[in-house]
Design an enzyme around this catalytic site. Sequence first.
Site, PDB file in Angstrom:
ATOM      1  N   ARG A  32       0.918  -1.234   0.132  1.00  0.00           N
ATOM      2  CA  ARG A  32       0.097   0.053  -0.125  1.00  0.00           C
ATOM      3  C   ARG A  32       0.850   1.226   0.120  1.00  0.00           C
ATOM      4  NH1 ARG A  32      -5.082  -2.393   3.689  1.00  0.00           N
ATOM      5  NH2 ARG A  32      -5.989  -3.418   1.825  1.00  0.00           N
ATOM      6  N   THR A  85       2.261   1.574  -3.310  1.00  0.00           N
ATOM      7  CA  THR A  85       1.322   2.059  -4.211  1.00  0.00           C
ATOM      8  C   THR A  85       1.105   3.574  -4.068  1.00  0.00           C
ATOM      9  OG1 THR A  85       0.313  -0.150  -4.187  1.00  0.00           O
ATOM     10  CG2 THR A  85      -1.030   1.818  -5.008  1.00  0.00           C
ATOM     11  N   TYR A 114      -5.913  -0.534  -7.132  1.00  0.00           N
ATOM     12  CA  TYR A 114      -5.325  -1.817  -6.753  1.00  0.00           C
ATOM     13  C   TYR A 114      -4.738  -1.626  -5.210  1.00  0.00           C
ATOM     14  CZ  TYR A 114      -0.870  -0.425  -9.333  1.00  0.00           C
ATOM     15  OH  TYR A 114       0.104   0.138  -9.869  1.00  0.00           O
ATOM     16  N   GLU A 115      -4.430  -2.694  -4.671  1.00  0.00           N
ATOM     17  CA  GLU A 115      -4.000  -2.809  -3.335  1.00  0.00           C
ATOM     18  C   GLU A 115      -5.040  -2.358  -2.444  1.00  0.00           C
ATOM     19  OE1 GLU A 115      -1.534  -4.766  -3.215  1.00  0.00           O
ATOM     20  OE2 GLU A 115      -0.915  -4.245  -5.301  1.00  0.00           O
ATOM     21  N   GLY A 116      -6.155  -2.643  -2.661  1.00  0.00           N
ATOM     22  CA  GLY A 116      -7.403  -2.313  -1.737  1.00  0.00           C
ATOM     23  C   GLY A 116      -7.916  -0.872  -2.412  1.00  0.00           C
TER      24      GLY A 116
END
Lengths: 583, 283
Positions: free
Chosen positions: A297, A300, A436-438
Amino acid sequence: MTYKAPLSDILTTLDKALGYAALLDGSAFGGLEWDAVEGILDEAGKFAASVLAPTNRTGDLEGVTLKEGVVTLPQGFKEAYAQWAELGWNGVAAPEAFGGMGFSTAIALATFEIWDGANMALGTGPTLTLGAIDLLLDHASDALKDTYLPKLVSGAWMATMHLTEAQAGSDVGALRTRAVPQGDGTYRLFGEKIFITFGEHDLTENIIHLVLARLPDAPPGTKGISLFLVPKILVNDDGSLGARNDVHCVGVEHKLGIHASPTCTMLHGREDGAMGWLVGEENRGLACMFTMMNAARLWTAIQGVALGEASFQKARDYALERVQGRDPATGKQGTTIIHHPDVRRNLLTMKALVLASRAICLSCAATLDEAAQAEGKEKAALMARAGLLTPIAKAFSTDAGLQATSIGVQIHGGMGFVEETGAAQFLRDARIPPIYEGTNGIQAIDLVTRKIPQAGGAVVASVLDGFSRDLEGFGDTLPPSVLSATQAAVGDLRVATELMLTLGTEAPVDALGIATPYLRLFGLTMGGVLLAKGAAGTNDPGWRAVTRFLAEDMLPETSALLAGLRARGGAVAATTPDLFEAM
Amino acid sequence: MHIVVCIKQVPDSAQIRVHPVTNTIMRQGVPTIINPYDLVVLEEALRLRDQFGGKVTVLTMGPPMADESLRKALACGADAAVLLTDRFFAGSDTLATSFALSTAIKKIDAEEPVDIVFAGKQTIDGDTAQVGPGIAKRMGLNQLTYVSAIRSLDLGSRSIVVERRAEGGTQVLTTGLPCLITMLEGSNVLRRGSLPDMFRAARAEVTTWNAEQAGVEDITQCGLRGSPTVVKKVFAPKPRNEKAVLVETEGKSDAEIARAAIDALFTANPKLEAEIPELVLAS
């Protein structure tokens, strides 16, 4: 023009806004002088500009190809990656025991901003490898660590994470991939995973997949998920490469952006099943994967910063060159568009978003570095703080990246809408980090439902107290307008935090509907405080101008956000899904 | 194999300004770099080390801050670094510099025999090209200057074959080790520093010697006292008033060149045609 690493801004952020040089001094990170850090980032900047940046546009145009299970990346990518790994850039923060430099997360993150700013599609791959290294360090057996970590740390192999399935996106608990124990400590996996970033490619001779799957007797939902290590090529006992494993790329996606980053559909078990090894305990896979997700995260988040910065540089250069209209101040005809106040406002907005989000990301990384050197209660407190800052870094920075790159196109006018200019690619690439990544929505929910209630609100309270203390220390080093606007924003954030904590217990579903504006309020305020801190310590006229703009022109947004939050999410709560059918 | 590379920290001449009134060089605030000609020999030394094994030691003489240049060389892969720094060295001309450096190299050689000494062709601040040859002379080393490529090195027979650019062609020279080599710019490009080397360089201990530690016995040969060269004046040459003009010609024959030159002359001086009869008469 080509991308130029924003060294001065990164160093001011670390040294002045975060006091990082002092933290580094005498730390566990190998006693490097601040000069050496500057040298390392300078070298990273040169490499990015000369080797990575030239493949950004060509990679976007060429994209990836899938032919008979083999994915080929655009021309020049393999060579650029090989050079990058050869120079040791993959291992900045990885432990020395496995061949890394054992250096700090904040500096590693700063280097990744530089890689992503030059070529985000290429930077995406190593980002996942770093997450995998963290995961294996925390959860894998010594045998798995010894076999895989040296190759992953050197970058000789890359890693992926396999979570998503067609029916299991944000709801990971719905996944169906099966893992069948073989009785010899190994497992055979069967199932199809989608959206696997760098799932297959030609950059490295082996690819290590970290795969979530269910054991035969696993309970339903997230409590029945285990984590497996599945190499593309099986590794012999002596470390040499053996047979091809039964895991295959069966499709690559056509996407809005990051065309050069392969997004793969991966099939486990076309024949006998993909051989896998359990990482961590059975049915505890999701907890392990969260190590990787959490790290990813932050990595990201920095992609948003990187694209915002790259887009700013392009737009700024264009505004300095493009001749159009009359200078409103002097009346001179045929002036460059930088003379138009609205263009400068746009550029200031971009730069403010970039500086604020960079400061938040590096602050989060610096907190992790402090935690790495602390012990006991202090370590737990620092980890809790990093946990609070992570969703803010991820969502605020990637939203900022998207907003900034959109303004970057706007500054170019019609030329920005044309692909050849390159401004549009930044905007397209910037569209994925908020997803992405949550997703950023999930980040906001994480912040409101899990992070601010930590320790009865004590963690967030200590962060807010820190902001207030920072502001008290400035005295007359800052213009009064900056100080008062930042103080007002911190006040708004305090009230909003109380409100969200109360709402979280009284009407938790209603709180979900307004988690996103609360996170934005948090990010803006934190960015304002950190920029003001930086401004108090630097004479850089650019930094000080942007700080003033953020304070006077952007921070007032916090009072509007607070006004919205005061409605306690009632307007969203009052709607039902049925209502939308009739809209 | 042990190679010593002599480097010098110099002001980045691209960023030097000459004072508009006094015409002196303004050194304040000018960043320093490793003399660019030295980077060429550093790379060549690293290549030889990579190929034949052994060690590269970088050596410089300068103020304590010259440590920075040595660390840059270490970050590119050099194995050891020695800094000569002492107030007795201050103000050295090329004679005194080559004395100090050769003394230090003798000491390095006594600890670990030196096979090749590399020096830059010249520096961008002094431009004399004398220090390398000075070292060779003082140490009695075979000397290969203006080398453009190293063809081969045979450690068994202790001989080296190089290409040297000379007027009108390239010389191929061979000599025995130990020797001193200076190389031409453009012969190679210095590699990028790897992250492990950058960390090693940042943490490395740079060996620092004062005059006594370097093995200097006669201090009068060092620094200002050992420097017979006197700089009497530094000045910027006055720009000429007249400027050269490029005249394009139709072809390359003498007649065409003459015609173009005459055309240009008369176009530039419209009164010339009228003046010519007077000039002829006057002569």
